[in-house]
Scaffold this active site. Structure first.
Site, mmCIF file in Angstrom:
data_model
loop_
_atom_site.group_PDB
_atom_site.id
_atom_site.type_symbol
_atom_site.label_atom_id
_atom_site.label_comp_id
_atom_site.label_asym_id
_atom_site.label_seq_id
_atom_site.Cartn_x
_atom_site.Cartn_y
_atom_site.Cartn_z
ATOM 1 N N SER A 176 -51.737 100.554 -34.997
ATOM 2 C CA SER A 176 -53.137 100.140 -35.124
ATOM 3 C C SER A 176 -53.392 98.834 -34.398
ATOM 4 O O SER A 176 -52.515 97.962 -34.333
ATOM 5 C CB SER A 176 -53.462 99.959 -36.615
ATOM 6 O OG SER A 176 -54.689 99.280 -36.788
ATOM 7 N N TYR A 234 -51.780 97.183 -45.056
ATOM 8 C CA TYR A 234 -51.839 98.270 -44.065
ATOM 9 C C TYR A 234 -51.383 97.761 -42.694
ATOM 10 O O TYR A 234 -50.511 98.345 -42.049
ATOM 11 C CB TYR A 234 -53.273 98.799 -43.981
ATOM 12 C CG TYR A 234 -53.529 99.758 -42.841
ATOM 13 C CD1 TYR A 234 -53.335 101.124 -43.003
ATOM 14 C CD2 TYR A 234 -54.002 99.305 -41.608
ATOM 15 C CE1 TYR A 234 -53.587 102.013 -41.961
ATOM 16 C CE2 TYR A 234 -54.256 100.182 -40.558
ATOM 17 C CZ TYR A 234 -54.052 101.527 -40.745
ATOM 18 O OH TYR A 234 -54.306 102.403 -39.710
#
Length: 310
Positions: free
Chosen positions: A122, A146
């Site tokens: 990401s 995350y």
């Protein structure tokens, strides 16, 4: 020559259901590994009807299940994860699924000697960027469980590369949007908020002056990058996947107003906002994957509205 089999975790989710048809078009067999908590069973059933897709209804947290299910697979795509907003609300589950799950998948891939593992990383590994466009060699500063798990995932891949020769590519996805996305998705919540108001003839409300921006990348282009990463000659690198264009919230509002076809002006909520901008340097994607985006933000958002309104 027998077909190669791709093992894809989270294959019944938003991105996975765009990747699997492209893999089938390229002549692969596909083994979806998904706990179906958010997966779409109807879509998976349609794909399974081709005869080249099977579903293993299991969880990446169980290493034995991952190892057993991966047997006989040639390539691996690891998409399964808990989202950013959920990771802040429940760090325990996030670490369990994202960190333990990452390790189970990578360790099994190394043990089975797969040809290539593609990991959904990401752009959030960068944190708040100091400069644009954001390059793969920039400093990483992940801010949530995350984001931390995505960065740790890349480090784990490098460990298995050194210790067992695992070949990998980590795709740093920027702000993914497109048909089939859950309305609660972190980066598209602003799109859903605007569209909801526009459908009832109300103007979108923008915090500050709307200068905060994102690099919105269509899920079809994301899926293309996954297939390109499986087949790329060079491996063992992180690669940005975005458009290279930062779209401000104010510009996004204008695109959506035009797409919905209502005559309103955005309203600005005068308050302090931390202005953050995002845009990917996609030079490496072009060089390593032979990939570049094909769907412009205005076209992608307009098509998405047509689907929403239909």
């Amino acid at each position: 020559m027998s077909k190669q089999t791709v093992f894809i975790t989270g294959g019944a989710g938003f991105i996975g259901l765009h990747v699997v048809p492209l893999l089938l078009d390229k002549g692969y067999r596909v083994r979806i590994f998904d706990n179906m908590f958010r997966g779409d069973r109807d879509q998976v059933a349609k794909l399974a009807a081709t005869g080249d897709v099977e579903l293993v209804d299991q969880d990446v947290r169980y290493g034995g299940a991952v190892h057993a299910a991966m047997k006989g697979c040639d390539l691996v795509v690891h998409l399964a994860a808990v989202s950013i907003n959920k990771s802040q609300a429940d760090p325990y589950e996030s670490i369990d699924i994202n960190m333990v799950g990452n390790h189970n998948v990578f360790a099994a891939a190394a043990d089975h000697g797969v040809k290539r593992l593609v990991f959904a990383s990401s752009a959030s590994v960068y944190g708040d960027p100091k400069k644009l466009p954001m390059h793969e060699d920039d400093r990483l500063d992940p801010l949530t469980p995350y984001c931390i798990s995505k960065r740790a995932g890349e480090d784990l891949l490098a460990f298995y590369q050194r210790s067992k020769g695992l070949n990998w590519i980590a795709l740093r996805f920027f702000n993914v949007y497109g048909p089939g996305q859950k309305p609660t998705a972190y980066y598209t919540s602003v799109i859903n908020h605007f569209v909801k108001r526009l459908k009832t003839g109300q103007p979108p409300i923008i915090d500050g002056r709307g200068e905060q921006s994102m690099d919105f990348i269509h899920v079809h282009d994301i899926a293309r990058s996954v297939v390109a990463a499986l087949e790329a000659e060079q491996g063992n690198v992180p690669v940005n996947i975005g458009t290279g264009i930062d779209t401000s919230v104010a510009t996004l509002a204008e695109i959506l107003i035009k797409a919905v076809g209502v005559d309103v002006e955005p309203q600005f909520n005068p308050r302090e906002v931390l202005v953050s901008r995002r845009a990917a340097d996609i030079t490496r994607a072009r060089e390593v994957l032979g990939w570049e985006p094909t769907i412009a933000v205005e076209d992608g958002m307009t098509d998405l509205i047509k689907v929403e309104v239909a």
